[in-house]
Design an enzyme around this catalytic site. Sequence first.
Site, PDB file in Angstrom:
ATOM      1  N   ILE A 118      19.962 -14.949  42.377  1.00  0.00           N
ATOM      2  CA  ILE A 118      20.305 -14.032  41.293  1.00  0.00           C
ATOM      3  C   ILE A 118      20.119 -14.772  39.971  1.00  0.00           C
ATOM      4  CG2 ILE A 118      22.153 -12.674  40.224  1.00  0.00           C
ATOM      5  CD1 ILE A 118      23.390 -12.336  42.997  1.00  0.00           C
ATOM      6  N   CYS A 119      19.392 -14.164  39.050  1.00  0.00           N
ATOM      7  CA  CYS A 119      19.236 -14.715  37.713  1.00  0.00           C
ATOM      8  C   CYS A 119      18.674 -16.143  37.764  1.00  0.00           C
ATOM      9  CB  CYS A 119      20.572 -14.648  36.978  1.00  0.00           C
ATOM     10  SG  CYS A 119      20.497 -14.962  35.204  1.00  0.00           S
TER      11      CYS A 119
END
Length: 329
Positions: A118-119
């Site tokens: 994520i990210c």
Amino acid sequence: MRNNRAMTVRPHRIAVLATDQVVGLDLGTPAQVFGTARDADDVPLYLVDTCTAGALPVRSTAGYQVLPDHGLELLEAADTVVVPGIHGGPPLRDGTLDPAVADALRGAYARGARIMSICTGAFVLAAAGLLDDRRATTHWAYADRFRRLHPAVDLDPDVLFIADDRVLTSAGVAAGIDLCLHVIRTDHGSEVANRAARRCVVPPWRDGGQAQYIERPVPKTADAGTAGAREWARHRLHEPVSLRDLAGQARMSVRTFTRRFRSETGMSPAQWLLQQRTDHARLLLETTDLTVDQVARRSGFGTAAALRQQLHQRIGVTPSTYRRTFHHP
């Protein structure tokens, strides 16, 4: 019957691997989204646990420490491993990673586990060598740094998420929700994913990619060179502006102006003008109640069809979809 099913079906095991300076929202996203995914009998489909190297506390970016229940051995039994984003530490600074964490990630992938980030968690996967020669994404604000540290990765900063075989990466912050819902949809179908989205009070699918969220402020430039011509053109985006017009404003030949313009901006005058018109159209869609036709004329595209084509090509959404997302009456 329900109890028998709950006892016989093993939930898909997800290990969330937290590293130092973990982003609080990213850390909680997998447990929240996957935790709401249930079958028709309301039986949980996923079991989410969190681990760190040595089961030691790690700092979060939200002002608290994470005290996990598991160490890296959790990755040995996980069906899916999720790495949340980080806002500090060696992976972001110099592209290196704790060898124990890197070995655990590579071992999980070799064993057949699905690996997700994520990210800025993509920096951790890249440092472990899991993204080489793959398509991947991360938060748009970190794209340049990511490319410098990991040139072997085919980075696409315009999308919300990318699934490349068993390695999946997502864009900034809330795009982790989009990726988790995509995984649920892939594993169990749209009905289960839609129910999970409703429980989380989020849309089950977002149109377009993160390109529509990228800020493109007008850069500050010196008075010399082509800056004056660019400023002149910005006030005339609704009018036809030719290369000869721009060169005349800078008191240069077309050839000299084109060379200087590309040197100062990194793009041709035509590309720059198209970008300025697109950005102006986005501003009008966000801040006014003008019709799409009016926005198209005022930004220099002439017709709604031309604006629609350009906006979809650049940020992946139509003018009406963009307005619904960003317009505040």
